[in-house]
Structure formats: C-alpha cells, structure tokens
Write an enzyme that holds these catalytic residues in place. Structure first.
Site, PDB file in Angstrom:
ATOM      1  N   CYS A  20      11.795  -8.207  12.781  1.00 34.90           N
ATOM      2  CA  CYS A  20      12.375  -9.043  11.743  1.00 34.90           C
ATOM      3  C   CYS A  20      11.401  -9.027  10.563  1.00 34.90           C
ATOM      4  CB  CYS A  20      12.563 -10.450  12.309  1.00 34.90           C
ATOM      5  SG  CYS A  20      13.373 -11.589  11.204  1.00 34.90           S
ATOM      6  N   CYS A  76       0.791  -1.239   0.000  1.00 38.39           N
ATOM      7  CA  CYS A  76       0.000   0.000   0.000  1.00 38.39           C
ATOM      8  C   CYS A  76       0.819   1.283   0.000  1.00 38.39           C
ATOM      9  CB  CYS A  76      -0.969   0.019   1.184  1.00 38.39           C
ATOM     10  SG  CYS A  76      -0.163   0.292   2.784  1.00 38.39           S
ATOM     11  N   CYS A 117      -2.999  -1.520   5.581  1.00 40.97           N
ATOM     12  CA  CYS A 117      -3.651  -2.516   4.719  1.00 40.97           C
ATOM     13  C   CYS A 117      -3.688  -3.913   5.329  1.00 40.97           C
ATOM     14  CB  CYS A 117      -2.975  -2.560   3.352  1.00 40.97           C
ATOM     15  SG  CYS A 117      -1.304  -3.226   3.354  1.00 40.97           S
ATOM     16  N   CYS A 175       1.060  -4.309   8.566  1.00 42.88           N
ATOM     17  CA  CYS A 175       0.889  -2.911   8.196  1.00 42.88           C
ATOM     18  C   CYS A 175      -0.449  -2.416   8.738  1.00 42.88           C
ATOM     19  CB  CYS A 175       0.932  -2.772   6.674  1.00 42.88           C
ATOM     20  SG  CYS A 175       0.562  -1.103   6.078  1.00 42.88           S
TER      21      CYS A 175
END
Length: 148
Positions: free
Chosen positions: A127, A56, A105, A102
């Site tokens: 990570c 995104c 999104c 995220c």
C-alpha cells in the site's frame, strides 16, 4: 531524520531533501506521513509503465504488479525483483505493521500487509503513497506517445 542507519546509497541532509521536495512530499517521504486516501494521482492509474521513488528516481514497482484493492492508495502485490525496497517493523500506530522504504534513499513509501485475501500471486498488498512515486508510461519509455 536518519532512516535505517546510514547505509543508503543516496544520503542527503534534511536541508537538501527540503530543498528538493515539496512540503507534502517531504512529510511523506522523509517523515513517514501518509497522504489521505483516494486523493493520490496513481490510485486509479491503469496505464502500463513503471513507478519510481519520487525522492531519488530508483525504480520500485511495475504496473503488471498493480491491482485494485479499493483501499484508497495504489496497491501492488510485489516490488521489483531484487533489492528495490526494504521492509521494516513499524510500531508507530500502537500495532505492528511493516513499513516499506526505498532501498536507495531510505524514503518512506507506505506499508505492506499480508493475508488480506486478495486474489494475487503473493497475498501481499504493498500500500504505497502516490506522492512517494513518479510514473513513467511504457509508451514514453519507448519514445512513443503516452497511452490514453
């Protein structure tokens, strides 16, 4: 796949995600796969800039929070301030881990680990799969040529 409910600002169907992402990107970002260690394009990236979600475009991490953990994936000791990522309990591998997605999104980015003894300000290791991100060189942001 529904990720953490439907509260993401960016919501697309699986068909839309498949059309926009390569099969490898889709597997990691939308199906929570993991790329092989030491193969990602940003594992050994030491340039100054920012890392954004490949799905995104939302900015997630900055290079000043990246460190060499030698684990095979890019490692950061903190995401950007604010709500750029969401941390979710993950029991998929027979153990309890913390998945990082995220916030914009709800795409899978990687996992965060605590208490591993790295000499970082937070004692955290985000990570993150290289394939989950894009990198924008700080020199390009300023309209300059990328740094070597």
């Amino acid at each position: 796949m529904t990720r953490i409910g439907s509260s993401a600002p960016v919501v697309k169907t699986d068909e839309q995600w498949r059309a926009e992402l390569s099969p490898a990107e889709y597997a990691v970002l939308r199906q929570a796969a993991t790329e092989r260690p030491f193969v990602g394009e940003y594992t050994d990236n030491h340039r100054t800039g920012s890392y954004s979600c490949r799905a995104c475009g939302s900015e997630l991490f900055r290079s000043d929070a990246k460190f060499d953990s030698h684990c095979g994936w890019p490692s950061f000791f903190t995401p950007l301030a604010g709500d750029s990522v969401i941390e979710v309990e993950d029991r998929s591998m027979g153990t309890v881990r913390t998945e990082v997605v995220c916030a914009n999104c709800h795409s899978h980015l990687g996992h965060v680990f605590a208490g591993e003894g790295y000499e970082t300000p937070t004692d955290l290791r985000y990570c993150i799969n290289s394939i989950s991100m894009t990198f924008e060189d700080a020199g390009v942001q300023d309209g300059q040529s990328p740094t070597p």
